[in-house]
Scaffold this motif. Structure first.
Motif, PDB file in Angstrom:
ATOM      1  N   GLU A 109      36.508  28.963  31.164  1.00  0.00           N
ATOM      2  CA  GLU A 109      34.683  29.315  32.388  1.00  0.00           C
ATOM      3  C   GLU A 109      34.940  30.545  33.036  1.00  0.00           C
ATOM      4  O   GLU A 109      33.769  31.386  32.622  1.00  0.00           O
ATOM      5  CB  GLU A 109      34.171  27.908  31.645  1.00  0.00           C
ATOM      6  CG  GLU A 109      33.094  27.485  32.703  1.00  0.00           C
ATOM      7  CD  GLU A 109      32.170  27.729  31.512  1.00  0.00           C
ATOM      8  OE1 GLU A 109      30.957  28.562  32.108  1.00  0.00           O
ATOM      9  OE2 GLU A 109      31.789  28.086  30.779  1.00  0.00           O
ATOM     10  N   ARG A 110      35.677  30.249  33.865  1.00  0.00           N
ATOM     11  CA  ARG A 110      36.025  31.424  35.018  1.00  0.00           C
ATOM     12  C   ARG A 110      35.931  32.452  34.295  1.00  0.00           C
ATOM     13  O   ARG A 110      35.383  33.440  35.271  1.00  0.00           O
ATOM     14  CB  ARG A 110      37.287  30.512  35.741  1.00  0.00           C
ATOM     15  CG  ARG A 110      36.838  31.001  37.104  1.00  0.00           C
ATOM     16  CD  ARG A 110      37.909  31.102  37.846  1.00  0.00           C
ATOM     17  NE  ARG A 110      38.260  29.902  38.065  1.00  0.00           N
ATOM     18  CZ  ARG A 110      39.859  28.351  37.415  1.00  0.00           C
ATOM     19  NH1 ARG A 110      40.705  29.710  37.233  1.00  0.00           N
ATOM     20  NH2 ARG A 110      39.799  27.766  37.659  1.00  0.00           N
ATOM     21  N   LYS A 111      36.238  32.920  33.376  1.00  0.00           N
ATOM     22  CA  LYS A 111      37.136  33.740  33.066  1.00  0.00           C
ATOM     23  C   LYS A 111      35.817  34.909  32.708  1.00  0.00           C
ATOM     24  O   LYS A 111      34.886  35.577  32.951  1.00  0.00           O
ATOM     25  CB  LYS A 111      37.911  34.472  31.604  1.00  0.00           C
ATOM     26  CG  LYS A 111      38.226  35.766  31.480  1.00  0.00           C
ATOM     27  CD  LYS A 111      40.270  35.373  30.551  1.00  0.00           C
ATOM     28  CE  LYS A 111      40.018  37.288  30.243  1.00  0.00           C
ATOM     29  NZ  LYS A 111      40.899  36.837  29.364  1.00  0.00           N
ATOM     30  N   ARG A 112      34.962  34.125  31.992  1.00  0.00           N
ATOM     31  CA  ARG A 112      33.593  33.991  31.029  1.00  0.00           C
ATOM     32  C   ARG A 112      32.426  34.595  32.060  1.00  0.00           C
ATOM     33  O   ARG A 112      31.235  35.793  32.327  1.00  0.00           O
ATOM     34  CB  ARG A 112      33.389  32.378  30.156  1.00  0.00           C
ATOM     35  CG  ARG A 112      31.777  33.320  29.679  1.00  0.00           C
ATOM     36  CD  ARG A 112      30.897  31.873  28.683  1.00  0.00           C
ATOM     37  NE  ARG A 112      30.605  31.085  29.451  1.00  0.00           N
ATOM     38  CZ  ARG A 112      29.901  31.139  30.225  1.00  0.00           C
ATOM     39  NH1 ARG A 112      28.725  31.998  30.418  1.00  0.00           N
ATOM     40  NH2 ARG A 112      29.603  30.045  31.140  1.00  0.00           N
ATOM     41  N   ARG A 113      32.499  33.592  33.570  1.00  0.00           N
ATOM     42  CA  ARG A 113      30.971  33.862  34.355  1.00  0.00           C
ATOM     43  C   ARG A 113      31.726  35.291  34.941  1.00  0.00           C
ATOM     44  O   ARG A 113      31.149  35.858  35.378  1.00  0.00           O
ATOM     45  CB  ARG A 113      31.911  32.401  35.155  1.00  0.00           C
ATOM     46  CG  ARG A 113      30.637  31.466  35.295  1.00  0.00           C
ATOM     47  CD  ARG A 113      30.486  31.168  35.654  1.00  0.00           C
ATOM     48  NE  ARG A 113      31.778  29.607  35.665  1.00  0.00           N
ATOM     49  CZ  ARG A 113      32.575  29.548  36.652  1.00  0.00           C
ATOM     50  NH1 ARG A 113      32.481  29.446  37.431  1.00  0.00           N
ATOM     51  NH2 ARG A 113      33.260  28.089  35.998  1.00  0.00           N
ATOM     52  N   GLU A 114      33.043  35.180  35.556  1.00  0.00           N
ATOM     53  CA  GLU A 114      34.196  36.722  36.347  1.00  0.00           C
ATOM     54  C   GLU A 114      33.270  37.489  35.368  1.00  0.00           C
ATOM     55  O   GLU A 114      32.522  38.783  35.648  1.00  0.00           O
ATOM     56  CB  GLU A 114      34.820  36.911  35.555  1.00  0.00           C
ATOM     57  CG  GLU A 114      35.193  36.275  37.548  1.00  0.00           C
ATOM     58  CD  GLU A 114      37.045  36.024  37.468  1.00  0.00           C
ATOM     59  OE1 GLU A 114      37.714  36.568  36.391  1.00  0.00           O
ATOM     60  OE2 GLU A 114      37.793  34.844  38.132  1.00  0.00           O
TER      61      GLU A 114
END
Length: 196
Positions: A109-114
């Motif tokens: 999720e963090r990678k997608r948001r980044e």
């Protein structure tokens, strides 16, 4: 008496003398204390039987294991026994897989948001390079806080670098800390989008 017999009832005896007081005596088997003592003894006996059966089962398994290991060479036998004695150290603790899965999902999720943020910045830079005005003033994006086991928002080291090395509770969130007298709250400013 005849009516009681016709109805199938036992004839009522005299009420002059009753033995109901006897079950209150300490020696009577129907007294409450004796019934309780009997129940506890029965439970204890049942637990003892279960323990004995479990011990017999474990002993039989170990006897079978030793019987089978006698067929191996001495070096293989020692290696197998050592592995069996230390096997508990290599078992995963309960809940470990779920924790890894949750951490993996959070990382994705963090990678997608980044990636979304990077794409938005690139598009904005391309518009600015082309001399176009920005589309519209963006509202600050909502920050997705990490949740603790009770579902409450928790600050992490990413949002607030002062929390690096702070004590953690159950490996999920941070304990209540006030570094440098600064109160830490997992909130986001609606105006500037800042966290903390």
């Amino acid at each position: 008496d005849m009516q009681a017999e016709k109805l199938g009832l036992k004839p009522k005896g005299g009420t002059a003398w009753s033995h109901g007081f006897l079950n209150q005596k300490f020696w009577h088997p129907l007294s409450y204390r004796n019934q309780e003592r009997l129940f506890k003894a029965e439970q204890e006996e049942e637990a003892k039987k279960k323990r004995n059966e479990l011990a017999k089962k474990e002993f039989a398994e170990q006897a079978e294991f030793f019987k089978n290991t006698e067929l191996l060479s001495e070096s293989d036998r020692d290696a197998l026994r050592n592995r069996q004695q230390l096997a508990f150290m290599y078992q995963q603790p309960p809940g470990f897989k779920e924790m890894q899965e949750r951490e993996k999902q959070e990382a994705e999720e963090r990678k997608r948001r980044e990636m979304e943020d990077l794409k938005a910045r690139e598009e904005e830079a391309a518009r600015e390079a082309a001399g176009l005005p920005p589309l519209e003033p963006e509202k600050p994006k909502r920050h997705h806080f990490k949740k603790d086991m009770y579902g409450k928002n928790v600050m992490t080291e990413e949002e607030m670098p002062e929390l690096r090395g702070a004590p953690k509770m159950d490996g999920v969130g941070l304990a209540r800390v006030q570094p440098f007298g600064k109160q830490v709250k997992a909130v986001q400013c609606l105006r500037c989008g800042g966290v903390g």
